[in-house]
Design a protein around this motif. Structure first.
Motif, PDB file in Angstrom:
ATOM      1  N   GLU A 213      24.861 -26.088  10.133  1.00 14.38           N
ATOM      2  CA  GLU A 213      23.523 -25.299  10.525  1.00 14.38           C
ATOM      3  C   GLU A 213      23.686 -23.916  10.349  1.00 14.38           C
ATOM      4  OE1 GLU A 213      20.491 -26.305  11.240  1.00 14.38           O
ATOM      5  OE2 GLU A 213      20.983 -28.463  10.894  1.00 14.38           O
ATOM      6  N   MET A 214      24.805 -23.025  10.841  1.00 11.42           N
ATOM      7  CA  MET A 214      25.183 -21.971  10.862  1.00 11.42           C
ATOM      8  C   MET A 214      25.143 -21.194   9.723  1.00 11.42           C
ATOM      9  SD  MET A 214      25.026 -20.967  13.915  1.00 11.42           S
ATOM     10  CE  MET A 214      25.554 -19.021  13.869  1.00 11.42           C
ATOM     11  N   GLU A 215      25.635 -21.894   8.741  1.00  9.54           N
ATOM     12  CA  GLU A 215      25.605 -21.487   7.135  1.00  9.54           C
ATOM     13  C   GLU A 215      24.327 -21.220   6.553  1.00  9.54           C
ATOM     14  OE1 GLU A 215      28.209 -24.250   5.068  1.00  9.54           O
ATOM     15  OE2 GLU A 215      29.985 -23.334   5.898  1.00  9.54           O
ATOM     16  N   ARG A 216      23.501 -22.141   7.044  1.00  8.18           N
ATOM     17  CA  ARG A 216      21.942 -21.961   6.613  1.00  8.18           C
ATOM     18  C   ARG A 216      21.317 -20.948   7.270  1.00  8.18           C
ATOM     19  NH1 ARG A 216      20.354 -28.552   7.223  1.00  8.18           N
ATOM     20  NH2 ARG A 216      22.169 -29.218   5.908  1.00  8.18           N
ATOM     21  N   ILE A 217      21.895 -20.214   8.270  1.00  6.84           N
ATOM     22  CA  ILE A 217      20.937 -19.101   8.867  1.00  6.84           C
ATOM     23  C   ILE A 217      21.708 -17.673   8.415  1.00  6.84           C
ATOM     24  CG2 ILE A 217      20.555 -18.163  11.090  1.00  6.84           C
ATOM     25  CD1 ILE A 217      20.936 -20.866  12.496  1.00  6.84           C
ATOM     26  N   ASN A 218      20.595 -16.774   8.275  1.00  7.29           N
ATOM     27  CA  ASN A 218      21.055 -15.643   7.892  1.00  7.29           C
ATOM     28  C   ASN A 218      22.191 -14.716   9.003  1.00  7.29           C
ATOM     29  OD1 ASN A 218      21.333 -13.289   6.304  1.00  7.29           O
ATOM     30  ND2 ASN A 218      19.240 -12.268   6.913  1.00  7.29           N
TER      31      ASN A 218
ATOM     32  N   ASN B  99      22.181 -11.829   9.857  1.00  7.69           N
ATOM     33  CA  ASN B  99      21.576 -10.847  10.869  1.00  7.69           C
ATOM     34  C   ASN B  99      20.870 -11.826  11.921  1.00  7.69           C
ATOM     35  OD1 ASN B  99      22.295  -8.670   9.420  1.00  7.69           O
ATOM     36  ND2 ASN B  99      20.338  -8.612   8.087  1.00  7.69           N
ATOM     37  N   VAL B 100      20.258 -12.746  11.451  1.00  2.56           N
ATOM     38  CA  VAL B 100      19.843 -13.832  12.582  1.00  2.56           C
ATOM     39  C   VAL B 100      20.756 -14.443  13.350  1.00  2.56           C
ATOM     40  CG1 VAL B 100      18.301 -15.975  12.499  1.00  2.56           C
ATOM     41  CG2 VAL B 100      17.630 -14.457  10.966  1.00  2.56           C
ATOM     42  N   GLN B 101      22.074 -14.764  12.859  1.00  2.00           N
ATOM     43  CA  GLN B 101      23.074 -14.922  13.849  1.00  2.00           C
ATOM     44  C   GLN B 101      23.486 -14.174  14.847  1.00  2.00           C
ATOM     45  OE1 GLN B 101      26.213 -16.309  11.259  1.00  2.00           O
ATOM     46  NE2 GLN B 101      25.289 -17.723   9.905  1.00  2.00           N
ATOM     47  N   ILE B 102      23.582 -12.805  14.547  1.00  2.00           N
ATOM     48  CA  ILE B 102      23.926 -11.964  15.447  1.00  2.00           C
ATOM     49  C   ILE B 102      22.614 -11.613  16.387  1.00  2.00           C
ATOM     50  CG2 ILE B 102      24.163  -9.436  15.654  1.00  2.00           C
ATOM     51  CD1 ILE B 102      25.542  -9.196  12.882  1.00  2.00           C
ATOM     52  N   ASP B 103      21.339 -11.919  16.036  1.00  2.00           N
ATOM     53  CA  ASP B 103      20.263 -11.781  16.913  1.00  2.00           C
ATOM     54  C   ASP B 103      20.352 -13.174  17.897  1.00  2.00           C
ATOM     55  OD1 ASP B 103      18.129 -10.583  17.890  1.00  2.00           O
ATOM     56  OD2 ASP B 103      16.594 -11.029  16.223  1.00  2.00           O
ATOM     57  N   ILE B 104      20.870 -14.165  17.211  1.00  2.00           N
ATOM     58  CA  ILE B 104      20.924 -15.156  18.256  1.00  2.00           C
ATOM     59  C   ILE B 104      21.952 -15.044  19.298  1.00  2.00           C
ATOM     60  CG2 ILE B 104      21.710 -17.723  18.392  1.00  2.00           C
ATOM     61  CD1 ILE B 104      20.369 -18.075  15.382  1.00  2.00           C
ATOM     62  N   LEU B 105      23.110 -14.330  19.040  1.00  3.90           N
ATOM     63  CA  LEU B 105      24.241 -14.208  19.965  1.00  3.90           C
ATOM     64  C   LEU B 105      23.424 -13.122  21.104  1.00  3.90           C
ATOM     65  CD1 LEU B 105      26.912 -14.813  20.892  1.00  3.90           C
ATOM     66  CD2 LEU B 105      27.835 -12.863  19.574  1.00  3.90           C
ATOM     67  N   GLU B 106      22.652 -12.143  20.596  1.00  5.76           N
ATOM     68  CA  GLU B 106      22.040 -11.296  21.533  1.00  5.76           C
ATOM     69  C   GLU B 106      21.122 -11.922  22.463  1.00  5.76           C
ATOM     70  OE1 GLU B 106      20.282  -7.936  19.246  1.00  5.76           O
ATOM     71  OE2 GLU B 106      22.232  -7.354  18.546  1.00  5.76           O
ATOM     72  N   VAL B 107      20.255 -12.731  21.957  1.00  8.00           N
ATOM     73  CA  VAL B 107      19.234 -13.376  22.950  1.00  8.00           C
ATOM     74  C   VAL B 107      20.279 -14.417  23.855  1.00  8.00           C
ATOM     75  CG1 VAL B 107      17.592 -13.017  21.305  1.00  8.00           C
ATOM     76  CG2 VAL B 107      18.794 -15.147  21.217  1.00  8.00           C
ATOM     77  N   TYR B 108      21.291 -14.911  23.240  1.00 11.29           N
ATOM     78  CA  TYR B 108      22.221 -15.641  24.191  1.00 11.29           C
ATOM     79  C   TYR B 108      22.649 -15.110  25.561  1.00 11.29           C
ATOM     80  CZ  TYR B 108      25.934 -18.936  25.597  1.00 11.29           C
ATOM     81  OH  TYR B 108      26.797 -19.751  26.214  1.00 11.29           O
ATOM     82  N   THR B 109      22.819 -13.616  25.260  1.00 14.69           N
ATOM     83  CA  THR B 109      23.225 -12.925  26.312  1.00 14.69           C
ATOM     84  C   THR B 109      21.892 -12.584  27.214  1.00 14.69           C
ATOM     85  OG1 THR B 109      25.055 -11.763  25.194  1.00 14.69           O
ATOM     86  CG2 THR B 109      24.493 -10.550  27.122  1.00 14.69           C
ATOM     87  N   ASP B 110      20.792 -12.255  26.574  1.00 14.97           N
ATOM     88  CA  ASP B 110      19.597 -12.272  27.315  1.00 14.97           C
ATOM     89  C   ASP B 110      19.117 -13.323  28.189  1.00 14.97           C
ATOM     90  OD1 ASP B 110      19.465  -9.753  25.956  1.00 14.97           O
ATOM     91  OD2 ASP B 110      17.865 -10.258  24.413  1.00 14.97           O
TER      92      ASP B 110
END
Length: 1104
Positions: A161-166, A168-179
């Motif tokens: 699933e992660m290979e299908r995600i851009n 920049n979107v992966q980094i954004d997902i990790l940021e919202v994880y912290t949020d």
């Protein structure tokens, strides 16, 4: 205790083999590779079936989530997650506005009437009808946030699933994880503020002095304890302390007299989840660059075999070149000796020179040892050299990246690579509640700062030397309070004494270390210089992929799996901590700037030049325009001048100006900020002419010039920071006197007080609230009685540290002129102090555990966030393991694992894993004690890992486990061979029984020793011992031989009669032993993958 057994290392040999023998080795390698490829193809087929089933299950889960309409966002969409958080806050505000203080409607006289239509407005009736419980509303929001975090974790672990995600979107997902994690902490604060804002509505009081509020959930519990706004003379208390009882969280905190004040409020939050340890400095393993990852970590057996074969070929070529080079050097030296000898003979025969002087003595080199010539068609035998290099490369790599010395841990710090936080987090803090005034029909609440909860940090007690608390506690009081939890000893009354009720069996297998989570300003020590590996990875992964693709005639594999490759989450976390470096683009053709540029060249110039200049930067054309304007202003005049004849006019060429840093005089930042840019590569137009970066008429030269100017801008601030402070003459003596006083005071204090850790400036290192003035300031700070914030005094030791860290010292000159002579002590280049999160036991003075009552008591001088650190590898190594089919259920496989303390029984099926944990026993037990029982099968291995770790039953090792296991012997095995063996066991588990061999822990890394037998054959004749290596598999009988070194174990392998053929793969040996193994093998893809994953996670062959 010996942690890893040393085995005999192969000795170096310099033998030669013929070309025919070389071709025979090539033939054996090809046959072995074909056999391994056939076995791996069967495994990949099962994995492909599992992947198809997982994709179908993922689609079904997405559809179920869409049908449920539960309001949870998609884990792969950061936009939906942020909208989800905004909705939580929005609806929470609406819910808070709708809740009113129902106590205002209380009328105890409402029942004193004859009206049959009257309303019962007594407190007891209204409490049952309209009272609201904000804890249930916040529990739902917190549960939803935790579910979102769980879904994001599952997404991060799914590489497909992660290979299908851009990216920049992966980094954004990790940021919202912290949020989302921060939102959980904010929900606790908002819930606390809501309760404290209307404390008489929600909080209960039994004695009119102390009020409490509690709420318990599945994953968290919250307690509030506070003193009501009533007059209390603390100095006249029977005991100079008060006991705060937090019933829901199971915590009791004894608060000393120096902290007690009016309206004191304490909050205790216990969470079963831990969102803080992952931010500690020793939590994340180091990220290894791909060029330093050894081939010993390759996980696929076929790729590992190809990689090792290529490594042997490279080593053979290297050895052959070295032998030929030594032979050439030998022949050159022998030729030189012959020439010198002949020349010396001629000189001796000729005698003296014509003028009678002695001739110069000719030095003849010493005859070297004969270097044998490598015959034509002969090649060096390098297998033993390969084994030595491969083992040394693995050892060097592990030492360089996983050794505890590289973590720079101090004595009082908790190393999260060695310990693990279990039992949840206990957060005990002092909070400030808003001022409120209650009248008969209305109340007034003074909110401030946007209704944000004020948490009082750094509340530290002070143990006074003349403390006489024991004299105030009478013997009668000690007798009457003997049965309570109050600690009345002289060394306990001045401190916080915290008692925690622990879950049963949590401390059965180890005593925890009580630790404190702090965020401190710390100067990181200089890291140890990591020694380079013996050699970089000799075999590139692209060579392995191309070799396999060429043999199979298929497409080249994109990546080669390696055990030491970092996870996607680790890479993303590093990319958010450190600014992400843009990826290097395609090469750009260099072009001349003097011609007319096309659109592509203009866009390229814009992209590469603009990020390298700042806003105040001036171009040469601007300087030329300013010069023309200045010349025009100078030529202005009101007088008449003579016209110059046309023939006498000549054009004057102005000197061409170029980019120059020294001409930039515009106002700018002291510390310029540039964008992160990717390196740019230029190629010539014909791809053959070399590029001159000094040619300023080209794009490459322009870029080189801008990079040079950018570097000068970055270096410009350093001279400003390195300036020497000039001290006026009248302050010299005062400065020297204060310096001497501080030095003497500090030396006395260091001799009288407990030594503290050097080079640390803690934000929690504040002066305590012992005296009355400080206590008054503490009380004012809690309830906002003054408009300004109070700053508490800091101990003089901190001032001295700051004074000692100054970069230069001044003294008066001995000259008569009286000028200052500066003696500058250049400070050492150290890293700047940074804020670091870590678990420490520095402020935990004493701790004890009562196993009968399962209570933990510790003494400290400050409250905060506490955790229990257990040894991560307390259950290692394993003493026994067995994998066999279940006689009662043919669809299940039983894995029995005996750890250092307990026995674990896992029942593996196509639905998942279930089982239980019990005591170690040699015989049959009718009703065993079950410390943990998994009734329903679990298919998510993250949930299984979490369930076992929460019970202090960690059986999952990491790469650096070999440095922290101290309970016995073990031997780390060859990664690809071990994982390939697990795949074979998972495929043949329905008819074969595999179990531990006691010789395995004494064998070398490339030797796996295990026992097996036919499952339905109860006789001893089918019991065999297998020796599995990367090259072959054999049936053996093992004995130990004598060794000159007690730390070296030597084993003798004697092959048995069962070796009728040469078995290149473990499965071939099983087929020779059981002819029906191929027909009765495991053909269920789900069952195969679950067994494989469980064995890969536990790794019983390496740790037993």
């Amino acid at each position: 205790m010996v942690k890893m057994v040393k085995a005999t290392a192969p000795t170096r040999t310099s033998g030669l083999i013929s070309e025919s023998e070389m071709m025979e080795e090539q033939k054996k390698y090809t046959i072995r590779l074909q056999d391994i490829s056939a076995a791996c193809a069967i495994f990949r087929k099962a994995l492909d079936q599992f992947r198809d089933l997982e994709e179908e299950r993922t689609r079904q889960d997405r559809w179920d989530q869409f049908v449920r309409c539960d309001g949870l966002p998609k884990a792969r969409s950061p936009i939906e997650i942020r909208s989800f958080l905004a909705k939580i806050r929005h609806y929470e505000d609406i819910e808070a506005n709708n809740s009113i203080d129902w106590t205002l409607a209380v009328d105890e006289r409402s029942i004193l009437t004859q009206n049959i239509f009257h309303k019962d407005l007594t407190r007891s009736t209204l409490e049952k009808q309209i009272v609201d419980n904000p804890g249930s509303y916040f529990e739902k929001n917190i549960r939803n946030c935790l579910e979102v975090l769980r879904q994001i974790d599952a997404l991060m672990d799914n590489e497909v699933e992660m290979e299908r995600i851009n990216k920049n979107v992966q980094i954004d997902i990790l940021e919202v994880y912290t949020d989302v994690q921060r939102e959980v902490e904010s929900l606790f604060d908002r819930l606390t503020y809501r309760i404290l804002s209307v404390q008489k509505t929600y909080m209960e009081s039994t004695n009119g002095v102390v009020a409490t509020w509690s709420y318990l959930s599945d994953t968290w519990g919250l307690d509030l304890w506070g003193l009501l706004n009533v007059p209390i003379i603390f100095k006249q208390l029977e005991v100079p302390a008060m006991l705060a009882d937090f019933k829901v969280t199971g915590v009791q905190a004894q608060i000393p007299l120096s902290i007690l004040c009016d309206c004191l409020t304490v909050r205790c939050v216990h969470t079963t989840f831990d969102h803080h340890s992952e931010d500690a400095k020793s939590f994340e393993p180091p990220i290894v660059e791909s060029v330093f990852v050894p081939s010993a970590g390759i996980t696929d057996m076929e790729e590992s075999m190809v990689g090792e074969w290529l490594m042997q070929q490279d080593l053979q070529v290297e050895t052959l070149d070295a032998m030929n080079r030594k032979r050439e050097e030998y022949e050159e030296l022998m030729q030189l000796i012959a020439e010198r000898t002949e020349q010396a003979a001629k000189e001796a025969k000729a005698g003296k020179s014509a003028d009678g002087t002695k001739r110069i003595k000719i030095v003849i080199p010493r005859t070297p040892k004969t270097v044998p010539l490598v015959p034509q068609g002969m090649f060096p035998e390098i297998y033993n050299d390969f084994l030595i290099r491969e083992q040394a490369q693995f050892n060097k790599f592990v030492d360089n990246y996983f050794h505890p010395n590289h973590l720079n841990m101090r004595v009082e710090e908790i190393n999260l690579r060695e310990y693990i936080i279990i039992g949840g987090i206990y957060n005990i803090t002092f909070v400030r509640r808003p001022d409120q005034t209650h009248f008969e029909k209305f109340n007034i609440i003074l909110h401030e700062d946007g209704r944000v909860l004020k948490i009082i940090p750094d509340v530290v007690v002070k143990a006074e030397k003349d403390f006489r608390g024991s004299s105030r506690v009478s013997d009668f009081t000690r007798m009457t309070m003997n049965d309570t939890m109050m600690k009345l000893e002289d060394d306990e009354l001045p401190y916080f004494v915290v008692t925690v009720k622990l879950p049963p069996d949590l401390c059965r297998w180890g005593k925890p270390e009580v630790c404190h989570y702090l965020r401190e300003i710390e100067t990181p020590p200089e890291p140890l210089e990591r020694r380079t590996t013996i050699s970089l990875n000799l075999v590139d992964t692209q060579r392995i992929s191309s070799e396999i693709a060429q043999r199979e005639g298929s497409l080249m594999r994109s990546t080669v799996g390696n055990q030491f490759n970092p996870t996607i989450k680790s890479i993303l976390k590093q990319s958010t901590v450190y600014a992400p470096i843009p990826e290097k683009g395609l090469p750009i053709k260099d072009f001349k700037l003097e011609k007319t540029l096309n659109k592509i060249e203009v866009m390229n110039l814009k992209d590469i030049c603009l990020p390298r200049i700042i806003s105040s930067f001036k171009f040469p054309s601007e300087f030329m325009a300013e010069q023309s304007l200045s010349d025009a202003q100078k030529s202005k005049s009101n007088r008449l001048i003579k016209r110059v004849e046309t023939e006498m006019v000549a054009e004057v060429d102005r000197p061409s100006q170029y980019f120059d840093y020294n001409m930039q005089q515009g106002p700018e930042r002291m510390f310029p900020v540039f964008e992160m840019v990717a390196p740019v590569e230029f190629t010539s137009e014909d791809y053959s002419t070399p590029i001159d970066s000094l040619d300023t008429a080209t794009a490459c030269g322009l870029l080189s010039t801008l990079d040079t100017i950018k570097e000068k801008y970055l270096q410009k601030s350093r001279p400003l920071l390195d300036q020497v402070q000039i001290m006026p003459k009248k302050f010299e003596k005062r400065f020297e006197k204060q310096q001497d006083i501080r030095l003497s005071t500090y030396s006395i204090k260091t001799r009288m007080s407990v030594p503290e850790t050097k080079d640390r400036k803690s934000v929690a290192d504040r002066k305590s609230f012992g005296d009355a003035n400080v206590k008054k300031s503490f009380s004012d700070f809690m309830f906002g009685k003054s408009g300004s914030e109070h700053t508490f005094p800091i101990e003089s030791g901190q001032e001295h540290k700051r004074a000692r860290r100054s970069g230069s010292l001044k003294r008066r000159s001995t000259r008569k002129s009286g000028k200052l002579e500066e003696i500058v002590i250049e400070p050492q280049e150290k890293e700047a102090p940074i804020l670091l999160n870590h678990w420490t036991k520095q402020y935990i003075f004493e701790s004890s555990i009562d196993p009968k009552t399962n209570t933990l008591t510790f003494r400290t001088d400050r409250l905060g966030m506490f955790g229990l650190a257990f040894k991560r590898y307390e259950h290692f190594p394993f003493s026994e393991w067995c994998l066999q089919p279940n006689d009662d259920n043919p669809d299940e496989i039983i894995l029995s694992l005996d750890t250092f303390h307990v026995r674990m029984i896992f029942y593996i099926s196509s639905q998942g894993v279930r089982g239980y944990v019990t005591d170690l026993s040699k015989g049959y037990t009718a009703k065993p004690v079950k410390y943990l029982e998994i009734v329903e099968p679990i298919s998510d291995f993250r949930e299984l890992r979490k369930l076992l770790v929460e019970k202090n039953l960690n059986i999952f090792a990491q790469h650096d486990a070999c440095y922290y296991i101290t309970n016995g012997y073990f031997s780390i095995k060859h990664v690809a061979t071990e994982l390939h063996t697990y795949n074979t066991m998972a495929m043949q588990c329905k008819q074969m029984k595999f179990y531990r061999s006691s010789w395995n822990r004494l064998a070398q890394r490339r030797d796996i020793i295990m026992d097996m037998k036919i499952a339905k054959d109860n006789s001893e004749f089918s019991e065999v011992t297998m020796r599995i290596t990367p090259e072959k598999t054999t049936f053996v009988k093992i004995t130990e031989i004598c060794s000159d070194d007690i730390n070296v174990v030597k084993l003798r392998y004697e092959e048995t009669w069962r070796n009728v053929n040469h078995y290149n793969d473990f499965s071939q040996a099983i087929y020779s032993m059981n002819p029906h193994a191929l027909e009765g093998c495991n053909k269920e893809a789900m069952l195969f993958v679950y067994i494989k994953r469980l064995l890969n996670e536990i790794r019983p062959l390496s740790f037993s």
